[in-house]
Enzyme design. Sequence first.
Site, PDB file in Angstrom:
ATOM      1  CG  ASP A  94      -2.215   0.685   0.970  1.00  0.00           C
ATOM      2  OD1 ASP A  94      -2.560   2.096   0.770  1.00  0.00           O
ATOM      3  OD2 ASP A  94      -2.884  -0.313   1.228  1.00  0.00           O
ATOM      4  CG  ASP A  99      -3.723   0.448  17.662  1.00  0.00           C
ATOM      5  OD1 ASP A  99      -3.539  -0.261  19.494  1.00  0.00           O
ATOM      6  OD2 ASP A  99      -5.255   1.643  17.779  1.00  0.00           O
ATOM      7  CG  HIS A 134      -4.867   3.899   1.312  1.00  0.00           C
ATOM      8  ND1 HIS A 134      -4.903   2.340   0.607  1.00  0.00           N
ATOM      9  CD2 HIS A 134      -6.195   3.873   0.397  1.00  0.00           C
ATOM     10  CE1 HIS A 134      -5.596   1.653   0.167  1.00  0.00           C
ATOM     11  NE2 HIS A 134      -6.490   2.595   0.711  1.00  0.00           N
ATOM     12  CG  ASN A 172      -3.633  -1.687  22.315  1.00  0.00           C
ATOM     13  OD1 ASN A 172      -5.182  -1.431  22.033  1.00  0.00           O
ATOM     14  ND2 ASN A 172      -2.780  -0.820  21.878  1.00  0.00           N
ATOM     15  CB  VAL A 181      -9.152   0.544  16.521  1.00  0.00           C
ATOM     16  CG1 VAL A 181      -9.532   1.691  15.734  1.00  0.00           C
ATOM     17  CG2 VAL A 181      -7.580   0.524  15.598  1.00  0.00           C
ATOM     18  CG  ASN A 227     -14.128   1.902  -4.764  1.00  0.00           C
ATOM     19  OD1 ASN A 227     -13.952   0.651  -3.722  1.00  0.00           O
ATOM     20  ND2 ASN A 227     -12.732   2.120  -4.261  1.00  0.00           N
ATOM     21  CB  VAL A 236      -6.418 -12.746  -6.631  1.00  0.00           C
ATOM     22  CG1 VAL A 236      -7.260 -11.669  -5.799  1.00  0.00           C
ATOM     23  CG2 VAL A 236      -5.146 -12.786  -7.329  1.00  0.00           C
ATOM     24  CB  SER A 269      -9.398   0.192  -0.075  1.00  0.00           C
ATOM     25  OG  SER A 269      -8.836   0.792  -1.023  1.00  0.00           O
TER      26      SER A 269
END
Length: 732
Positions: free
Chosen positions: A237, A246, A273, A287, A291, A379, A394, A465
């Site tokens: 990415d 995080d 992204h 933790n 999130v 999209n 895939v 994504s």
Amino acid sequence: MLHVSRLTRAGLAAALVLGVGAALPSLAAEPAVYSDDSGFIELPAPLASTSDYAFDFLTCPEAPPNQGVDAWVYALPEEVALGGAPVTVTGTDAAGTTDITAFVYDDDCTYDRVVSSDAALTFPLEDDDRYIAVTTAVGMGTALLLEVGAAPTGEPSPTTSPTSSPSAPPGGGGGGEVMTRGDYSGGVNDPFYPEASTGPVGEIGPGGQWGMRVIRAEQAWQQPQATGAGIRVAVLDSGLDVTHEDFQCPGKIARLDSTAYPRFADVTDTDGHGTHVAGIVGACTGNGTGVVGTAPDATILPIQALSPDDATADRLAEAIRAAVDSGAHVINMSLGFSAAGVPGTGSAVALLGGFADDIDPAIEYAVAQGVVVVAAAGNESFPVCGYPALADDVVCVGSTDRRDLNAWYGNFPVTPTGIALMAPGGSGQVFCDVQSENVLSTYSTQAENGCAYPAEGYAGLDGTSMASPHVAGVAALVYDRLGGQRSAAAAAAVKQALVDGAVDLYTPGYDPMSGEGRVDALGAVQAVTAVTPTATPTPSPTGSTSAATDLALIAPGTGSTTDSLPVAARLSQGDERVSGAPVEFALAGPGGSSSTAGTTDADGVTTAELPLDLAPGSYTLTATYAGDSGRQGSSAEQAVVVVRDATATTLAVEGKGGNRTLSVTLVDADDTPTGLAGRSVVLFADGREIGTVTTGADGSARFAPTGRDRGAKAYEARFAGDDSYEGSTATA
């Protein structure tokens, strides 16, 4: 030119230019054992070749009558047409070296694949390759030179799928640290995970990480060996904010060896992204911060495949190979391609072979090494997956909202050869004050975050994504459940579990709106039996002088319930093969067991057929050599998925009016079809159910419509399937 974009809706404007012409690294130079300089092409064929068309559909194995007009067909001699042999084709016209495209056909004239390059073309032959039709898109009066090198001299691999590769990172670096398994039985304390408000009982409310609740991620973590511990997920990415709060739990982040991969030394995420996608896959969980991640104990391997300064096809291909060689079990690609900036056109480019020289072979390499490759569908609201989600093998992922409805922007999860699934991706809200309907995750502190939600370092985004990393994370949970030993068979079992555990959204089974259904973490991990990794060699008694042996197991990763599974094993003692040794094969799982045995030949190899009269599901195949007075015992194992056998239904309408009769035949879909007796087939006339027939001994049955059903315009026969056979339909 092609463009690549991150597959959030808001990110479509930030496209990066991607060149198609980058070739694969050349094969190792080998002296040519065969060459042919007789080829000559008069005219270019940028779209389609009449000479190749004539060869494919009319004259093969003979050369077409228009040989040389816009293609030249080579028939390779049998003695050089060997699997692994490198082929080089060079085309030269008055302007110099031209681009080359080759269409490859098997020895039975079956079209197999297309390979292309922007200069001289080099590719390895596969088993059964025999004919090569060469074209050029630009050259006028192109002279051709074809050269074939020697095939590898090592022992050939079986035609079944590869069986193993290292579970620890191979010599590509990346570090060997992994996370320890956490205990989530008492729930988690991450503050942004709970929903902000509640609705009716059983309804997923807005806010928080509703996607994690939809896919039942927390329930999946309660299952034995299903948190992603020891599993490495490569996120290809825009990079990763490695300083983010995080991602600070020990073992969470692995890095490529910067010496081996200097192109990917920097993972700074100035876009945001990649950090968002990585958080969905596996943010630190429990933790007390931010999130949760789908696979809380998985290790993230960030690779900046989308660099503002270097976003070429060969960069993505190299990133895929680097991930594989650095121990990735799963690869996530939340990105897509388009031609000349026109959204969604990457699919057409892919189907025309536009990525056959770079990205396609890299994906094939990953799949062969046991890596589960997951990619976003796109999209553009198109009826097919974008690329690379469209590539062979895939897992293509479309997007749903919290109500399990298709997101309006998402491409349909339709792919010719891969697996198509849905996952939470957000409803498509673009305003900051309604981010609770989108997917909440980490966001890079190195990037501008105009819609920080609910705090700095976090954001709600939408797009396929965001759907794709949910599936990649679930794949990591299942790989963990299967023991984490990377192999093609294990990867096949992971993908089958994703399908088996998915939640049907529309038509039962596959449908083009939702693919195989919406991914469900709990269902996926429960679809397989936990496999605890064990050392395979049997230790010799203390003080024993017996020699160590090694047993290699080779078998397909899947088999059908009513067939048999071909298995093979090779026994070695050092560099020598062991002959005359007994080897036992056993297949065991929740649906029963099956066993057989064989004796190794002079090459140390034994083969056998294991009957698969077993219920569909995940099984463990084990090969065992018990040893003798001079040799230690050894064993090997791999995952095998048993699936229902495919069927084919035919329907014929005979006679007219009162004499009209429907003739139905139901057979299994093997190479030699066999009629299936005693199965119920439901009949329909113009969409109305009109009756049910039971097939006889030969798999056939007849039915006479009555009344208005005699004059129906369309008839349909449906076999719903059973424990051993998949369903099938026919119309007439």
